[in-house]
Design an enzyme around this catalytic site. Structure first.
Site, PDB file in Angstrom:
ATOM      1  N   HIS A 179       0.837  -1.207   0.000  1.00 50.06           N
ATOM      2  CA  HIS A 179       0.000   0.000   0.000  1.00 50.06           C
ATOM      3  C   HIS A 179       0.870   1.254   0.000  1.00 50.06           C
ATOM      4  CE1 HIS A 179      -3.334   2.650   1.495  1.00 50.06           C
ATOM      5  NE2 HIS A 179      -2.308   3.276   2.060  1.00 50.06           N
ATOM      6  N   GLU A 180       1.876   1.284   0.869  1.00 53.45           N
ATOM      7  CA  GLU A 180       2.746   2.466   0.945  1.00 53.45           C
ATOM      8  C   GLU A 180       3.582   2.624  -0.319  1.00 53.45           C
ATOM      9  OE1 GLU A 180       2.531   4.735   3.221  1.00 53.45           O
ATOM     10  OE2 GLU A 180       0.989   3.572   4.246  1.00 53.45           O
TER      11      GLU A 180
ATOM     12  N   HIS B  72       1.738   4.483  -2.958  1.00 55.39           N
ATOM     13  CA  HIS B  72       1.824   5.942  -2.893  1.00 55.39           C
ATOM     14  C   HIS B  72       3.049   6.444  -3.669  1.00 55.39           C
ATOM     15  CE1 HIS B  72      -1.487   6.433  -0.204  1.00 55.39           C
ATOM     16  NE2 HIS B  72      -0.920   5.844   0.831  1.00 55.39           N
TER      17      HIS B  72
ATOM     18  N   GLU C 108      -5.762   7.092  -0.877  1.00 60.08           N
ATOM     19  CA  GLU C 108      -5.828   5.865  -0.076  1.00 60.08           C
ATOM     20  C   GLU C 108      -6.540   4.754  -0.835  1.00 60.08           C
ATOM     21  OE1 GLU C 108      -4.227   5.305   2.675  1.00 60.08           O
ATOM     22  OE2 GLU C 108      -3.486   7.358   2.753  1.00 60.08           O
TER      23      GLU C 108
END
Length: 664
Positions: free
Chosen positions: A259-260, A263, A331
């Site tokens: 997930h990070e 980004h 997100e």
């Protein structure tokens, strides 16, 4: 400090107090071979574990393993296993539904999350334009004789600010992270030792996306969180807390890292870095221009400064909401990226729920709110404000439907949509629903069966949900509406009257009426308040931040509330099903709140109590306290309704007085 007082504090569940007492006793104990010293060290090991100080507990445990006493060695060897296991109050493990056989399978997002590119472009364009306009105002304030030259300097100022924000803010964050949270940089090998699958995912994504491995950091804090920041993908920083490895399984940690990394791949972390800096620049210009407008000197410059201050404040407010929208959108896209690259959307759903649980558990162990989760709220993978309801459900999760029912409010209550406008993250229920959709596309079983939750949501009473919502929105701002309605009425009436008191008095009368009307709705009669528990309250899809629900709960006071720090007056209560914040209001106002927090709260922590209050739910649920009664007979009364009535009545009386007094 005596050994017995430390042991008593530990037995009573006052773990932080036990740590302080036992540490002092151990330092002052002369004979380190005595049975008292050994008992203190053994109890201190357990207290460290209870407060989440894992490294201290592990270190002390290793020391005890070398003891000459065989019984102590045996105990320490068994205890050392505690520090490599999940917390002993970990709820029943959720059955894992499985993951895709291969990774990288394309998953359609549909209408989920909006458009990240559009959101980023609009946000940055508007923010750039805002700073440009404000730069122009400032140039003209200082009296530029050449508009073209003024425009040139305004653009130059804007570009300098943007470039400086882009490249310097990550270095500034490095300094603050190291200073505030003692973040340490680690290599990929250390991450691999903690989570093998995570290292595999990092290598895979960096290889496939042609990325340099980001700089990896770990913060020795048991509150589970993760965040990314930087200016360029190949110089990004990816930081997690130790709590992530404590509360999550290997595959779940890997989805959080994915997930990070999403980004970084999407560049949205860089956009957020710049946009958040520009918002702060707007506020800085507002503050500077406001002060300039209040000073002496040329009236033309003062008028221009006041105009610039007004524009800057409007841009600051608009920019803040744009930033929040961008934050929520990114997100969703990072969740989608993690689901695709790991083939494990269920793992990320599970991770989000466990992170909420971990934040809740760590909050129960400490008397003060965590600096880490407060300070990294906008950056983190999860908004800790929303952790209470989800974490509570997971604590008692004999099946996933109990968690799913808590998500009903997120997905169907109109207050959820309204409150989400001010949130840095999408509501958890919406994220889990999106991830469940991705799992279905991959042909996987779904752990949190959101289909059933959605089905139950469709059977909710729509009239009860939406019938009074728009009226409630007006009532939520009744004081402001009353004030401006009174001001407008006063300005109309003064056209036919010479009474200047109308302009001053009618806004106060309107304000007072607004407060009284809102009070009647917010604080209904509590005489028949039903006995219930925290999870039942949080599972109510009709809960509102405005219309308080009278309730009685029983549990233990475990610390100060989120709004209370060293002398905070708010409390946290924990029953068999979860934790809830209790908001206290003294009859003596803010001074009484401060004195209560300073003199009485510490003595109440650890007590078994019964609490009566009005339950409310926004992003975070809470209860406005009416009365608290401990098992030893201590009674604490709270006066929310009292103060609302006093303020409302006082404003009306003052307004009437001004109208009558100034008319004479």
């Amino acid at each position: 400090m005596s050994l017995q007082s430390g042991l008593d504090a530990f037995q009573a569940g006052r773990y932080q107090e036990a740590v302080e007492i036992l540490e002092k006793f151990s330092i002052n104990c002369i004979n380190q071979d005595s049975s008292d010293y050994i008992s203190a060290q053994m109890c201190l090991t357990k207290a460290y574990k209870a407060t989440g100080e894992i490294e201290k507990g592990r270190s002390l445990c290793q020391k005890l393993i070398t003891s000459q006493n065989p019984k102590v060695r045996t105990w320490a060897e068994k205890a050392s296993q505690f520090f490599t296991q999940k917390p002993d109050n970990q709820p029943k493990t959720i059955h894992k539904a499985g993951r895709a056989a291969t990774t990288g399978v394309k998953i359609a997002m549909g209408s989920i999350g909006g458009n990240l590119v559009l959101a980023s472009a609009v946000t940055m364009t508007l923010m750039f334009g805002m700073v440009l306009v404000l730069g122009l105002n400032l140039i003209f304030i200082v009296g530029s004789e050449n508009p073209a030259q003024g425009l040139f300097f305004a653009i130059a100022i804007t570009l300098i600010f943007n470039i400086a924000a882009f490249f310097l803010s990550p270095w500034f964050m490095d300094l603050t992270q190291g200073w505030l949270y003692q973040r340490r940089w680690v290599d990929l090998a250390e991450v691999e030792s903690l989570s093998p699958e995570t290292a595999k995912i990092i290598r895979q994504i960096c290889r496939d996306k042609n990325l340099k491995t980001p700089r990896l950091g770990i913060i020795d804090d048991q509150n589970p969180t993760a965040f990314t920041y930087g200016s360029l993908p190949n110089s990004a920083r990816l930081v997690v807390s130790q709590g992530l490895f404590t509360y999550l399984d290997d595959d779940e940690v890997a989805t959080v890292y994915a997930h990070e990394l999403g980004h970084i791949v999407h560049w949205d972390f860089a956009v957020m870095t710049v946009a958040s800096t520009l918002v702060q620049i707007c506020y800085l210009i507002y503050s500077t221009a406001r002060n300039l407008g209040r000073g002496g000197g040329d009236s033309r410059i003062k008028d221009a400064a006041q105009s610039a201050a007004f524009l800057a404040y409007v841009f600051y407010v608009v920019g803040t909401y744009l930033l929040l929208y961008l934050s929520r959108t990114r997100e969703y896209f990072a969740d989608h990226f993690a689901a695709e690259t790991t083939g494990n959307p269920n793992g990320l759903s599970r991770a989000l729920v466990k992170i909420a649980y971990g934040i809740l558990e760590e909050g129960a162990r400490t008397k003060e709110p965590s600096q880490l989760v407060e300070g990294t709220r906008a950056l983190g993978i999860y908004d800790h404000k929303a952790a209470t309801s989800t974490g509570t459900a997971y604590r008692v999760a004999s099946d996933t439907q109990k968690i799913g029912r808590v998500f009903l409010w997120d997905m169907f209550n109109p207050w959820g949509w309204w409150m989400e406008l001010s949130s840095t993250h999408p509501l958890t229920g919406k994220r889990v629903r999106a991830l469940s959709n991705y799992a279905e596309q991959l042909g996987l079983a779904i752990e949190f069966d959101m289909g059933k939750v959605v089905g139950e949501g469709k059977t909710l009473n729509k009239k009860r949900l939406y019938g009074n919502f728009f009226l409630d929105i007006l009532l939520y701002g009744a004081e402001t509406i009353g004030f401006f309605a009174g001001l407008l009425l006063g300005m109309i009436l003064i056209l036919n009257s010479s009474n200047s008191g109308l302009v001053l008095g009618t806004p106060l009368i309107g304000l007072g009426l607004g407060i009284l009307i809102k009070t009647l709705v917010m604080f209904p009669s509590y005489q028949q308040a039903p006995a219930t528990d925290v999870l039942t309250l949080m599972s109510d899809p009709y809960a509102s931040p405005l219309r308080g629900q009278p309730a009685k709960i029983a549990g233990s006071l475990i610390g100060r509330g989120d709004a209370g720090y060293k002398f905070g007056s708010d409390l946290k209560i924990q029953d068999r099903s979860g934790m809830l914040y209790l908001h206290y209001s003294s009859r003596f106002g803010p001074i009484g709140n401060f004195l209560f927090g300073m003199t009485r709260v510490q003595g109440l922590i650890g007590e078994q109590v019964g609490a009566v209050g009005w339950f409310r739910r926004g992003i975070a649920p809470w209860m406005d306290l009416i009365q608290l009664e401990s098992d030893n007979g201590t009674i604490v009364n709270s006066y929310h309704r009292f103060w609302a009535l006093i303020l409302g009545s006082g404003a009306i009386i003052l307004g009437i007085f001004l109208v009558i007094f100034l008319s004479s």
